[in-house]
Write an enzyme that holds these catalytic residues in place. Structure first.
Site, PDB file in Angstrom:
ATOM      1  N   LEU A 169       0.816  -1.209   0.000  1.00 41.34           N
ATOM      2  CA  LEU A 169       0.000   0.000   0.000  1.00 41.34           C
ATOM      3  C   LEU A 169       0.851   1.261   0.000  1.00 41.34           C
ATOM      4  O   LEU A 169       0.437   2.313  -0.475  1.00 41.34           O
ATOM      5  CB  LEU A 169      -0.916   0.025   1.229  1.00 41.34           C
ATOM      6  CG  LEU A 169      -1.981  -1.064   1.320  1.00 41.34           C
ATOM      7  CD1 LEU A 169      -2.669  -1.014   2.682  1.00 41.34           C
ATOM      8  CD2 LEU A 169      -3.011  -0.899   0.208  1.00 41.34           C
TER       9      LEU A 169
ATOM     10  N   GLY B 272       7.744   3.545   3.355  1.00 41.06           N
ATOM     11  CA  GLY B 272       8.309   4.620   4.164  1.00 41.06           C
ATOM     12  C   GLY B 272       9.724   4.294   4.561  1.00 41.06           C
ATOM     13  O   GLY B 272      10.291   3.282   4.140  1.00 41.06           O
TER      14      GLY B 272
ATOM     15  N   GLY C 291      10.026   0.840   6.245  1.00 35.49           N
ATOM     16  CA  GLY C 291       9.713  -0.370   5.501  1.00 35.49           C
ATOM     17  C   GLY C 291       8.451  -0.185   4.671  1.00 35.49           C
ATOM     18  O   GLY C 291       8.189   0.898   4.162  1.00 35.49           O
ATOM     19  N   CYS C 292       7.650  -1.237   4.552  1.00 36.94           N
ATOM     20  CA  CYS C 292       6.447  -1.201   3.715  1.00 36.94           C
ATOM     21  C   CYS C 292       5.180  -1.389   4.543  1.00 36.94           C
ATOM     22  O   CYS C 292       5.197  -1.962   5.626  1.00 36.94           O
ATOM     23  CB  CYS C 292       6.509  -2.294   2.652  1.00 36.94           C
ATOM     24  SG  CYS C 292       7.801  -2.053   1.417  1.00 36.94           S
TER      25      CYS C 292
ATOM     26  N   LYS D  84       1.950  -2.831   8.836  1.00 33.59           N
ATOM     27  CA  LYS D  84       3.175  -2.038   8.723  1.00 33.59           C
ATOM     28  C   LYS D  84       4.356  -2.888   9.172  1.00 33.59           C
ATOM     29  O   LYS D  84       4.372  -3.396  10.288  1.00 33.59           O
ATOM     30  CB  LYS D  84       3.065  -0.782   9.591  1.00 33.59           C
ATOM     31  CG  LYS D  84       4.244   0.164   9.531  1.00 33.59           C
ATOM     32  CD  LYS D  84       3.926   1.386  10.378  1.00 33.59           C
ATOM     33  CE  LYS D  84       5.063   2.392  10.405  1.00 33.59           C
ATOM     34  NZ  LYS D  84       4.718   3.578  11.221  1.00 33.59           N
TER      35      LYS D  84
ATOM     36  N   ASP E 149       5.495  14.179  13.381  1.00 34.90           N
ATOM     37  CA  ASP E 149       5.651  13.856  11.961  1.00 34.90           C
ATOM     38  C   ASP E 149       4.304  13.928  11.249  1.00 34.90           C
ATOM     39  O   ASP E 149       3.987  13.088  10.407  1.00 34.90           O
ATOM     40  CB  ASP E 149       6.276  12.469  11.788  1.00 34.90           C
ATOM     41  CG  ASP E 149       6.831  12.256  10.374  1.00 34.90           C
ATOM     42  OD1 ASP E 149       7.133  13.259   9.693  1.00 34.90           O
ATOM     43  OD2 ASP E 149       6.957  11.102   9.957  1.00 34.90           O
TER      44      ASP E 149
END
Length: 367
Positions: free
Chosen positions: A75, A78, A81-82, A97, A194
């Site tokens: 999806l 970052g 990771g993914c 995540k 963030d």
């Protein structure tokens, strides 16, 4: 500038009448780490133990639900990771995540995010489903947001075409509500650190939920020496970037950048003709306070679809949020109460749309 002065004066008057937050509405944040529950053998057994703040899930069930973490299930990507789409037996879907590698920062962000999301609950904070630890990898499982991130909606292939004016204002209001919960209703307050459009996720009805708490810190539990400067270019407040000073007003600055993205349809940082980078704040600021120029820089997808008075109000809020001096920025609660009257009642605000509104002429979703 008259518009800005009037709005700021209103915010100050409202704040003076607001008083203290009722203690019974303040949610205590315990400092204890989240307790790991016994490993479950299947996802179905998880659903029967949902009373746990977070549930340890079986790695094999995550592997099967993501097609062995195939590229087709990705999806987003970052620095950690993914994120994968997971489809479990029974039709339940979720987002997984994956924190890859053995780096200390990955481990720390995993623990921090699991700790915070396991203890906070709010309609505009992405819900935690569970977690998994397998060899050197760490996984956090969230509720799946069908419409992806605000970043993908604004800057992806559709270029914001699905986001009408009022949907954008709803997203801004939802995000402000999530931040207000973190700043005003958590004890101690939580600074996200963030906030950005890729960390604002949208469900099937475009309800916005703040995600990614790996860098979040509790107010007062940090100083210039004990936390590493982190964040994303274009969203980091100048006082944090230059002096390491981090407060709730740092999140307000990032919110202001997101608000500019919603208004202008531009990325927070873009390359210029000279192959240099320019922030959306630097580019837009001279035009945001000029009523004759402002309508011309609005995202073409929403141009001429809003009441100009509302446009000027939102622009004024954005300008206040991205002020270089943090003391000039409003509290997120002030921002929230400025946005509520601009969002239709059916979308969570208090606005009644009149028949002559430019929005009523549109045939599709509310603007």
């Amino acid at each position: 500038m008259i518009v800005l002065a009037a709005l700021y004066a209103f915010l100050l008057r409202w704040r003076s009448r607001r008083g203290l937050v009722d203690s019974k509405d303040t949610q205590s944040i315990d400092t204890a780490r989240i307790a790991f529950v016994p490993m479950l053998n299947s996802f179905n057994s998880y659903k029967t133990t949902k009373k746990s703040a977070a549930t340890m899930m079986d790695y094999t069930s995550l592997e099967a639900a993501t097609g062995k973490f195939s590229e087709s299930s990705v999806l987003g990507v970052g620095g950690f990771g993914c994120v994968y789409k997971a489809s479990f037996n029974g039709g339940f879907t979720a987002a997984v995540k994956r924190f890859g590698g053995e780096a200390h920062d990955c481990e720390k962000e995993f623990e921090n995010e699991l700790d915070l999301l396991g203890r906070i609950r709010h309609p505009n904070i992405v819900p935690l489903v569970g977690f998994c630890i397998h060899q050197e990898n760490r996984f956090i499982v969230y509720e799946l947001m069908d419409n992806g991130s605000l970043d993908s909606q604004l800057h992806g292939p559709s270029h914001g075409s699905a986001l009408s004016w009022h949907i954008r204002m709803k997203i801004a209001l939802d995000t402000a509500r999530g931040l207000e919960y973190l700043h005003e209703h958590c004890n101690p307050p939580i600074i996200h650190r963030d906030l950005k459009s890729s960390n604002i996720l949208l469900d099937s009805d475009f309800n916005a939920k703040i995600s990614d708490f790996g860098l979040a810190v509790t107010s007062g539990n940090h100083n210039k020496g004990n936390i590493k400067l982190s964040g994303t270019m274009g969203y980091v407040a100048p006082e944090y970037l230059l002096d390491g000073k981090l407060t709730e007003k740092s999140d307000v600055y990032a919110f202001g950048v997101v608000l500019l993205e919603l208004l202008l349809g531009r990325k927070p940082v873009e390359k210029t003709a000279q192959s240099q980078c320019q922030s959306i704040v630097t580019w837009a600021m001279p035009q945001l306070t000029d009523r004759s120029k402002l309508p011309n820089i609005i995202d073409p997808m929403i141009k001429n679809t809003m009441d100009l008075k509302h446009l000027y109000q939102v622009a004024a809020v954005a300008v206040l949020c991205v002020q270089p001096e943090p003391s000039y920025r409003p509290l997120i609660t002030d921002v929230l109460h400025s946005l509520v009257p601009l969002v239709p009642m059916e979308l969570g605000g208090t606005l009644r749309i009149s028949p002559e509104s430019p929005c009523t002429a549109q045939k599709h979703s509310p603007c």
